[in-house]
Design a protein around this motif. Sequence first.
Motif, PDB file in Angstrom:
ATOM      1  N   ALA A  54     -15.584  11.653  86.973  1.00  0.00           N
ATOM      2  CA  ALA A  54     -16.221  10.403  86.605  1.00  0.00           C
ATOM      3  C   ALA A  54     -15.489   9.214  86.609  1.00  0.00           C
ATOM      4  CB  ALA A  54     -17.004  11.098  85.210  1.00  0.00           C
ATOM      5  N   LEU A  58     -15.657   5.578  88.816  1.00  0.00           N
ATOM      6  CA  LEU A  58     -15.682   4.594  88.282  1.00  0.00           C
ATOM      7  C   LEU A  58     -14.640   3.480  88.752  1.00  0.00           C
ATOM      8  CD1 LEU A  58     -16.514   5.109  84.576  1.00  0.00           C
ATOM      9  CD2 LEU A  58     -18.032   4.193  86.244  1.00  0.00           C
ATOM     10  N   TYR A  98     -25.748   7.655  89.123  1.00  0.00           N
ATOM     11  CA  TYR A  98     -26.894   7.469  87.912  1.00  0.00           C
ATOM     12  C   TYR A  98     -27.066   8.993  87.611  1.00  0.00           C
ATOM     13  CZ  TYR A  98     -27.653   2.643  89.631  1.00  0.00           C
ATOM     14  OH  TYR A  98     -27.456   1.405  89.913  1.00  0.00           O
ATOM     15  N   SER A 101     -24.004  10.357  86.087  1.00  0.00           N
ATOM     16  CA  SER A 101     -23.832   9.707  84.860  1.00  0.00           C
ATOM     17  C   SER A 101     -24.739  10.222  83.734  1.00  0.00           C
ATOM     18  CB  SER A 101     -24.020   8.128  84.883  1.00  0.00           C
ATOM     19  OG  SER A 101     -23.354   7.713  85.662  1.00  0.00           O
TER      20      SER A 101
END
Length: 182
Positions: A54, A58, A98, A101
């Motif tokens: 993750a 990012l 998405y 997330s």
Amino acid sequence: METIEISGVLGLIALGSLTANFLVGLLIWTKSKIKLPNGLTFLALHKFTGYAAAITILIHIALIPLDPKSEFTWGDLLLPLWTVHQPFANAFGALSLYLISVVVITSYYKSKMKYSTWRTIHFTSYFAAIPLFLHSIITDPLLKDRPIDWIDAEKVFVELCAVVVLGLIIYRFVIKKNLAFT
């Protein structure tokens, strides 16, 4: 090394972390008897690979608009269908972002949710793999809109990760399920 190249390398690291995360998740699900060193648990390893992926994703994304050659705006990161370069490839990346997330955020709140709800949401990760691998395979890492070079080392790595994840999914939902009924 240019910023866009660093972003591409980070994307590959994230993909490797997610592939490892799928593998560790399967080992948790099968209640693997493998012993890890120093009291490390599969759950801790699963969390580590998930959060590493993750964070790397990012950073991968945040670097793109910093390279003027990319012609990306910050808004393009959220809705990349109108980007100058590879809009559909980038839309696949955004879709997987998405979905991933949702899995990461709900995992953080797992203790406050019903297990069955969390588990259903967690299965989103299997669906996130499809646009993730599409994004990784069809994107030109230098954003020069070149055709796919299927035997480029980076693409071969992506293809191997895709085969591993596909194999794990088949094992999880087809083979192991059928073994339970024999």
